[in-house]
Design an enzyme around this catalytic site. Structure first.
Site, PDB file in Angstrom:
ATOM      1  N   CYS A 160     -49.816 -13.360   4.161  1.00 39.86           N
ATOM      2  CA  CYS A 160     -50.471 -14.317   5.045  1.00 39.86           C
ATOM      3  C   CYS A 160     -51.867 -13.772   5.346  1.00 39.86           C
ATOM      4  O   CYS A 160     -52.001 -12.694   5.909  1.00 39.86           O
ATOM      5  CB  CYS A 160     -49.686 -14.470   6.353  1.00 39.86           C
ATOM      6  SG  CYS A 160     -50.659 -15.294   7.640  1.00 39.86           S
ATOM      7  N   CYS A 217     -47.542 -19.026  11.059  1.00 43.36           N
ATOM      8  CA  CYS A 217     -48.780 -19.680  11.488  1.00 43.36           C
ATOM      9  C   CYS A 217     -49.191 -20.848  10.598  1.00 43.36           C
ATOM     10  O   CYS A 217     -50.185 -21.517  10.871  1.00 43.36           O
ATOM     11  CB  CYS A 217     -49.916 -18.667  11.576  1.00 43.36           C
ATOM     12  SG  CYS A 217     -50.421 -18.019   9.974  1.00 43.36           S
ATOM     13  N   LYS A 230     -22.079  18.003  -1.097  1.00 43.99           N
ATOM     14  CA  LYS A 230     -21.993  17.509  -2.473  1.00 43.99           C
ATOM     15  C   LYS A 230     -23.227  16.649  -2.717  1.00 43.99           C
ATOM     16  O   LYS A 230     -23.359  15.556  -2.177  1.00 43.99           O
ATOM     17  CB  LYS A 230     -20.716  16.694  -2.676  1.00 43.99           C
ATOM     18  CG  LYS A 230     -20.535  16.243  -4.114  1.00 43.99           C
ATOM     19  CD  LYS A 230     -19.168  15.630  -4.316  1.00 43.99           C
ATOM     20  CE  LYS A 230     -18.896  15.251  -5.758  1.00 43.99           C
ATOM     21  NZ  LYS A 230     -19.918  14.381  -6.332  1.00 43.99           N
ATOM     22  N   TYR A 271     -26.191  25.627  -7.264  1.00 44.99           N
ATOM     23  CA  TYR A 271     -25.049  25.967  -6.420  1.00 44.99           C
ATOM     24  C   TYR A 271     -23.947  26.751  -7.116  1.00 44.99           C
ATOM     25  O   TYR A 271     -22.958  27.069  -6.508  1.00 44.99           O
ATOM     26  CB  TYR A 271     -24.456  24.710  -5.763  1.00 44.99           C
ATOM     27  CG  TYR A 271     -24.250  23.548  -6.708  1.00 44.99           C
ATOM     28  CD1 TYR A 271     -23.238  23.564  -7.655  1.00 44.99           C
ATOM     29  CD2 TYR A 271     -25.086  22.449  -6.644  1.00 44.99           C
ATOM     30  CE1 TYR A 271     -23.064  22.506  -8.521  1.00 44.99           C
ATOM     31  CE2 TYR A 271     -24.912  21.375  -7.513  1.00 44.99           C
ATOM     32  CZ  TYR A 271     -23.902  21.410  -8.447  1.00 44.99           C
ATOM     33  OH  TYR A 271     -23.735  20.372  -9.309  1.00 44.99           O
ATOM     34  N   LYS A 328     -14.982  13.501  -0.049  1.00 38.64           N
ATOM     35  CA  LYS A 328     -16.080  12.532  -0.083  1.00 38.64           C
ATOM     36  C   LYS A 328     -16.278  11.797   1.243  1.00 38.64           C
ATOM     37  O   LYS A 328     -15.359  11.713   2.062  1.00 38.64           O
ATOM     38  CB  LYS A 328     -15.800  11.499  -1.170  1.00 38.64           C
ATOM     39  CG  LYS A 328     -15.610  12.124  -2.550  1.00 38.64           C
ATOM     40  CD  LYS A 328     -16.812  11.930  -3.401  1.00 38.64           C
ATOM     41  CE  LYS A 328     -16.632  10.691  -4.244  1.00 38.64           C
ATOM     42  NZ  LYS A 328     -17.709  10.545  -5.205  1.00 38.64           N
ATOM     43  N   ASP A 350     -25.961  14.320  -4.338  1.00 39.24           N
ATOM     44  CA  ASP A 350     -25.807  13.129  -5.162  1.00 39.24           C
ATOM     45  C   ASP A 350     -27.016  12.964  -6.081  1.00 39.24           C
ATOM     46  O   ASP A 350     -27.941  12.223  -5.794  1.00 39.24           O
ATOM     47  CB  ASP A 350     -25.652  11.909  -4.247  1.00 39.24           C
ATOM     48  CG  ASP A 350     -25.130  10.705  -5.008  1.00 39.24           C
ATOM     49  OD1 ASP A 350     -24.727  10.866  -6.176  1.00 39.24           O
ATOM     50  OD2 ASP A 350     -25.132   9.604  -4.422  1.00 39.24           O
ATOM     51  N   GLU A 354     -20.033  23.440   0.893  1.00 37.31           N
ATOM     52  CA  GLU A 354     -21.406  23.024   0.554  1.00 37.31           C
ATOM     53  C   GLU A 354     -21.496  21.514   0.606  1.00 37.31           C
ATOM     54  O   GLU A 354     -20.497  20.842   0.427  1.00 37.31           O
ATOM     55  CB  GLU A 354     -21.731  23.385  -0.911  1.00 37.31           C
ATOM     56  CG  GLU A 354     -21.830  24.824  -1.210  1.00 37.31           C
ATOM     57  CD  GLU A 354     -21.778  25.050  -2.714  1.00 37.31           C
ATOM     58  OE1 GLU A 354     -21.831  24.073  -3.493  1.00 37.31           O
ATOM     59  OE2 GLU A 354     -21.683  26.210  -3.094  1.00 37.31           O
ATOM     60  N   CYS A 398     -47.392 -19.598   5.558  1.00 40.40           N
ATOM     61  CA  CYS A 398     -46.817 -18.567   6.418  1.00 40.40           C
ATOM     62  C   CYS A 398     -45.880 -19.232   7.430  1.00 40.40           C
ATOM     63  O   CYS A 398     -46.282 -20.163   8.127  1.00 40.40           O
ATOM     64  CB  CYS A 398     -47.926 -17.809   7.141  1.00 40.40           C
ATOM     65  SG  CYS A 398     -47.287 -16.688   8.411  1.00 40.40           S
ATOM     66  N   CYS A 421     -52.506 -15.000  13.202  1.00 42.84           N
ATOM     67  CA  CYS A 421     -51.077 -15.168  12.932  1.00 42.84           C
ATOM     68  C   CYS A 421     -50.242 -14.477  14.009  1.00 42.84           C
ATOM     69  O   CYS A 421     -50.350 -13.264  14.203  1.00 42.84           O
ATOM     70  CB  CYS A 421     -50.741 -14.596  11.555  1.00 42.84           C
ATOM     71  SG  CYS A 421     -48.982 -14.654  11.189  1.00 42.84           S
TER      72      CYS A 421
HETATM   73  S1  IVH Z   1     -19.273  22.655  -7.657  1.00 41.98           S
HETATM   74  C1  IVH Z   1     -16.174  23.978 -10.582  1.00 41.98           C
HETATM   75  N1  IVH Z   1     -20.959  22.039  -5.773  1.00 41.98           N
HETATM   76  O1  IVH Z   1     -20.439  16.794  -8.161  1.00 41.98           O
HETATM   77  C2  IVH Z   1     -16.992  23.353  -9.549  1.00 41.98           C
HETATM   78  N2  IVH Z   1     -20.573  20.452  -7.511  1.00 41.98           N
HETATM   79  O2  IVH Z   1     -17.475  16.073  -9.902  1.00 41.98           O
HETATM   80  C3  IVH Z   1     -18.240  22.824 -10.094  1.00 41.98           C
HETATM   81  N3  IVH Z   1     -21.930  18.409  -7.330  1.00 41.98           N
HETATM   82  O3  IVH Z   1     -21.175  16.337 -11.183  1.00 41.98           O
HETATM   83  C4  IVH Z   1     -18.990  21.941  -9.197  1.00 41.98           C
HETATM   84  N4  IVH Z   1     -22.969  18.992  -5.484  1.00 41.98           N
HETATM   85  O4  IVH Z   1     -22.214  18.625 -10.503  1.00 41.98           O
HETATM   86  C5  IVH Z   1     -20.365  21.621  -6.908  1.00 41.98           C
HETATM   87  N5  IVH Z   1     -22.467  21.652  -4.073  1.00 41.98           N
HETATM   88  C6  IVH Z   1     -21.872  21.245  -5.194  1.00 41.98           C
HETATM   89  C7  IVH Z   1     -22.135  19.997  -5.803  1.00 41.98           C
HETATM   90  C8  IVH Z   1     -21.460  19.624  -6.966  1.00 41.98           C
HETATM   91  C9  IVH Z   1     -22.829  18.051  -6.409  1.00 41.98           C
HETATM   92  C10 IVH Z   1     -21.568  17.545  -8.482  1.00 41.98           C
HETATM   93  C11 IVH Z   1     -21.141  18.233  -9.731  1.00 41.98           C
HETATM   94  C12 IVH Z   1     -20.338  17.168 -10.456  1.00 41.98           C
HETATM   95  C13 IVH Z   1     -19.748  16.425  -9.322  1.00 41.98           C
HETATM   96  C14 IVH Z   1     -18.300  16.811  -9.149  1.00 41.98           C
END
Ligand code: IVH
Length: 668
Positions: free
Chosen positions: A425, A412, A114, A227, A315, A116, A112, A409, A431
């Protein structure tokens, strides 16, 4: 309370939840906004008449309520661990090797993105949302239930149709996010009001969700993506991907492109692909998550003090870097806004070399107190222009003078004016920098799409006085262009040909190219479809403009003001005089069923088939004979047979005759 009020409220709530799900989770709305508003207004009205109907899970309760004095500390149903993480493929290889040994074979992985954002636990009891808790320290977090209730993609009540019945207790883990486009729009709004913009979408999301006043949260464009099933009492899941499928069926939005692979190559490949696409996504991800799919195996692997052993995050390189500001310059845009720009010691940020970052406006420079020579943290997100996040302290280093915006500006020499936090401006028509900006915009991909009319060429054309007005473009001659640096006979001819070819243009592109404030390519398309001709648009008064779907009073006023300015007007007319044809898109019949496919099946009671068809078509719908995935509605009468079965299998929206009449009838 009368029974029919109760029944009507229940039906409305069900319909609103359904449309909400289609709109915010599936991105596939099936009714117009006006129709949705009508259903909603009716439910609000019923609840006002019978307050007992106003239950917490009612879709009307997403607007936020009385502010709290503090956020309570609540315990998670199951501790929320964090993930072991690394950017190094060797660490991922070691993780894989360790698991192969422990599990005696190659595990199947769920992959999946990750996400943010801000990590969150949602708790449902008997299918109703009862708690939302931030991750906090992993065992306890802050109770933010009222805030999370306002997020449109969070189901207040789990869906049951076509899904496994929700367990009596369900704990779900997911991420609260802000999509990039919404984030940028929010920041623009904040800056216009003179408030501090957010540094990034994650901070904006985390801040919004921890508000004491849920009405503020309700105004922030948040998303929730689920997720992980942390706990589903009474249900035994065998695999992780089963949990994700259940989450989707219960009405959650789940991550895009979840994949199941066996072996390391698939993992590395997934990471590479997502990394390549990262800049094009409309939300921020900072890596991919790798999880052992077999939940019994994952349980056997156990956890360290903080991390599960059967999962890790792979990451991406960070999107923030530290570098030094060499100089602060300003750039003048096509609207006259003068933006301070930090010219940086070039640095690589997430795979792209960055040498400029925006400082937004005068007040931002003052607030961050950045000066020439300072060490700063910069970041980029998606395709968003890199920005300066903060200045880093360097004790003992002598700093330069505080930065001051120029009084005139730089392009001009006209004295600048201050508009809120912005410096502008005011010399719209004289200009050269603004003219250059207008040229670039006119030739850009979404407008007239003139190949070769980029920043540099536009600047040259203005500097050499070859273009003083957009219409001059059409009188450029190859003999003049070859004199310009970087041009040869061939390239000069190509540019002239590219421009001449655009004497035939789509009206929508032409309108977009004019650079009317508030009018992007989507609005330009709406205007072209509605007015069909340029004179039609030019003649439209403010009332005629608000009649265009999607155009509100503010936008209508901005458009009118632009078109009424005499110099804009004559420039547009001169430009239009150069065009051979401006083709309009086919007019759209706008109704409640515009763009929808409808199938009728079984016997109808009050309408004949022909009448039903006419009603659907009058609302812009298309009546088709057979049921497929592309069908939007199936209207089922008595004795409906195989078409109804098929519609059910496909999970399509099925209406009774009465519901169909409600959909096409009534006032807008
Ligand atoms: S799984 C036991 N899946 O990333 C596994 N975490 O340190 C539980 N996060 O703050 C997490 N996207 O909340 C999982 N697709 C994803 C995620 C995800 C973001 C976050 C998670 C945690 C940090 C991991």
């Amino acid at each position: 309370m009368p029974e029919d009020a109760q029944r009507e409220a229940a039906e409305l709530a069900r319909a609103i939840d359904e449309h909400n799900h289609r709109y915010h989770v599936l991105d596939r709305p099936s009714i117009s906004d006006a129709e949705f508003d009508r259903l909603f207004a009716r439910l609000v009205e019923l609840e006002a008449d019978f307050p007992a109907l106003r239950v917490p899970q009612s879709p009307t309760q997403r607007v936020g309520g009385e502010p709290l004095s503090t956020l309570p500390t609540l315990q998670h149903v199951v501790p929320m661990l964090s993930l072991d993480s690394s950017q190094d493929p060797d660490d991922v290889r070691r993780f894989h090797d360790r698991l192969c040994k422990a599990l005696d074979g190659e595990p199947e992985y769920v992959l999946e993105p990750k996400l943010d954002g801000a990590s969150m636990e949602l708790v449902y009891e008997d299918g109703l949302l009862t708690r939302a808790v931030t991750r906090g320290n992993g065992t306890h977090g802050e109770g933010v239930t009222e805030n999370v209730r306002t997020i449109p993609s969070v189901p207040l009540r789990l869906r049951t149709e076509g899904a496994v019945a929700p367990p009596e207790l369900l704990s779900v883990r997911g991420e609260v996010l802000m999509f990039l486009e919404a984030f940028e729009a929010l920041n623009e709004r904040l800056m216009e009001r003179g408030e501090e913009p957010f540094v990034n979408p994650r901070n904006a999301a985390a801040g919004a969700v921890r508000q004491l006043d849920s009405r503020i949260t309700a105004e922030r464009p948040l998303q929730f993506i689920a997720y992980d099933v942390l706990e589903a009492r009474g249900l035994t899941l065998q695999r992780d991907d089963e949990g994700i499928a259940l989450l989707a069926a219960w009405g959650f939005r789940i991550p895009d492109r979840v994949e199941v692979v066996t072996g390391l190559d698939g993992v590395l490949d997934y990471h590479r692909r997502y990394g390549e696409d990262r800049d094009g996504l409309d939300y921020e991800i900072d890596g991919v998550v790798i999880k052992v799919n077999d939940l019994a195996a994952r349980a056997r692997l156990g956890t360290t003090a903080r991390h599960p052993r059967g999962a890790m995050a792979f990451k991406f390189p960070p999107r923030q870097e530290v570098t030094r500001i060499e100089r602060i310059a300003v750039s003048v845009g096509r609207t006259g806004a003068i933006t301070p720009v930090a010219l940086l010691l070039p640095v690589e940020v997430g795979g792209v070399t960055v040498s400029r970052a925006t400082l937004h406006n005068r007040e931002e420079v003052a607030r961050k107190d950045v000066r020439e020579g300072d060490l700063v943290r910069i970041q980029r997100a998606g395709d968003v222009i890199p920005q300066v996040v903060e200045r880093l302290e360097e004790p003992g280093r002598e700093r330069s003078e505080a930065y001051r915006m120029p009084d005139t500006c730089p392009a001009c020499g006209t004295p600048v004016v201050e508009r809120g936090p912005f410096t502008v401006c005011p010399n719209r028509f004289g200009c050269p920098a603004q003219l250059k900006g207008r040229l670039v915009h006119f030739g850009s991909r979404g407008a007239l799409d003139i190949e070769g009319l980029g920043e540099e060429t536009s600047a040259l054309l203005v500097e050499r006085a070859l273009v003083a007005d957009l219409a001059d473009l059409f009188h450029l001659r190859p003999e003049a262009l070859v004199e310009l640096p970087g041009f040869a006979e061939r390239s000069a001819g190509n540019l002239v040909d590219a421009i001449q070819a655009r004497r035939d243009t789509e009206l929508a592109r032409f309108i977009h190219g004019l650079g009317i404030p508030e009018v992007g390519s989507a609005v330009a398309r709406d205007l072209a479809a509605h007015f069909q001709t340029l004179p039609g648009l030019l003649a439209a008064d403010a009332d005629a403009l608000v009649a265009v779907p999607g155009i509100g009073p503010k936008m209508s006023e901005a458009i009118r003001a632009f078109l009424d300015e005499p110099r804009n007007r004559s420039a547009i007319e001169r430009l239009a005089g150069e065009m051979r044809s401006l083709t309009a898109p086919p007019p759209v019949r706008v109704g409640r069923l515009t763009g929808k496919k409808i199938v009728f099946t079984g016997g109808l009671e009050t309408l004949t088939r022909d009448e039903a068809k006419a009603r659907a078509e009058a609302e812009g719908g298309r009546v088709v004979g057979s049921v497929s995935k592309a069908t939007d509605y199936v209207v089922a009468g008595s004795d409906a047979g195989s078409k109804l079965d098929k519609a059910r299998d496909l999970g399509l929206e099925i209406l009774t005759e009465e519901e169909f009449l409600a959909l096409v009838g009534g006032e807008d």
